[in-house]
Design an enzyme around this catalytic site. Sequence first.
Site, mmCIF file in Angstrom:
data_model
loop_
_atom_site.group_PDB
_atom_site.id
_atom_site.type_symbol
_atom_site.label_atom_id
_atom_site.label_comp_id
_atom_site.label_asym_id
_atom_site.label_seq_id
_atom_site.Cartn_x
_atom_site.Cartn_y
_atom_site.Cartn_z
ATOM 1 N N ALA A 267 7.989 -6.899 -19.871
ATOM 2 C CA ALA A 267 9.113 -6.538 -19.012
ATOM 3 C C ALA A 267 10.305 -7.437 -19.292
ATOM 4 C CB ALA A 267 8.702 -6.641 -17.539
ATOM 5 N N GLU B 106 -3.167 0.962 -29.030
ATOM 6 C CA GLU B 106 -2.124 0.073 -28.515
ATOM 7 C C GLU B 106 -2.709 -1.279 -28.142
ATOM 8 O OE1 GLU B 106 0.916 1.573 -25.715
ATOM 9 O OE2 GLU B 106 0.221 -0.031 -24.371
#
Length: 314
Positions: free
Chosen positions: A67, A33
């Site tokens: 976010a 990742e």
Amino acid sequence: MNSVPFGQLEEARRALDAPLFADVAGDATVSFEFFPPKTEKMEETLWASVQTLKILKPRFVSVTYGAGGSTRERTHNTVARIAKETDIPAAAHLTCVEASKAEIADVANAYWDDGVRHIVALRGDPPVAGAKFQAHPDGYQNAADLVAGLKKLHPFEISVAAYPECHPDSESAEFDLANLKAKFDAGADRAITQFFFSPEHYFRFCDKARAAGIDAEIVPGIMPVSNFAATQRMSAMCNTEVPAWMGRLFEGLDDHPGARQLVAATIAAEMCRRLYAGGVRQFHFYTLNRAELSFAICHLLGLRGDKAGLEKAA
């Protein structure tokens, strides 16, 4: 996956019979990742890491989503570049936060058009730290809802998140497991766990998941720790226990980055060895856009790149 939750006696016998990691079969598969770079220098570091780790023939590499979708464009550009310029399957993170179903469809369709066939579908974190998640009035309610919506758009391969120590917003471990099962029932292909520092947490979680009727792949998420203070902050936010012994191992190393790297690699490699001894053959590494620690751990697990690829990366 057939797991042996502890097997301490067998593991002790192996440790006494041969050096740790001696002649590990190299039969594990890995994925990595990354997060989208903010600067040109960070992009150079990220791309160097991709070039190094691709030698290990990962199942896929994924790129995170900030976010509230704050990195949407940078995530898309990074995933599209990986898909275009390498032969590594690229996966894009996609969240429900502050986005309507129509907006998410636009993003998912753009990924599909760019050749991206794998989505990591997440509820996502609110853009304000500590705020309570609120679904968009015209959006998806949770990750399971998002998975179902994506499957209606295209036949994406879909990974979702799992939490061995329970998601901080879940009312109970039982509720959390029911939520994970709902993601699979909606069409998810696998779960990738939040990072953890005790193999027992992972094995117990897998046992509970199987008992709850979840028979899909649950891949352990591994995060090599090079900055202990930052790891403590992240762990507090995601309900991950940080063992006291880990803190003691990093004591006095603030001004010794090389030693921190060695300690970090040792801790993560030992955990992977214990997971491997328990039957795990898939690992997902949170690289923090750095290749060295993840590459070293994979090497200890017996993974090797072809000689030409190694020379080219060097």
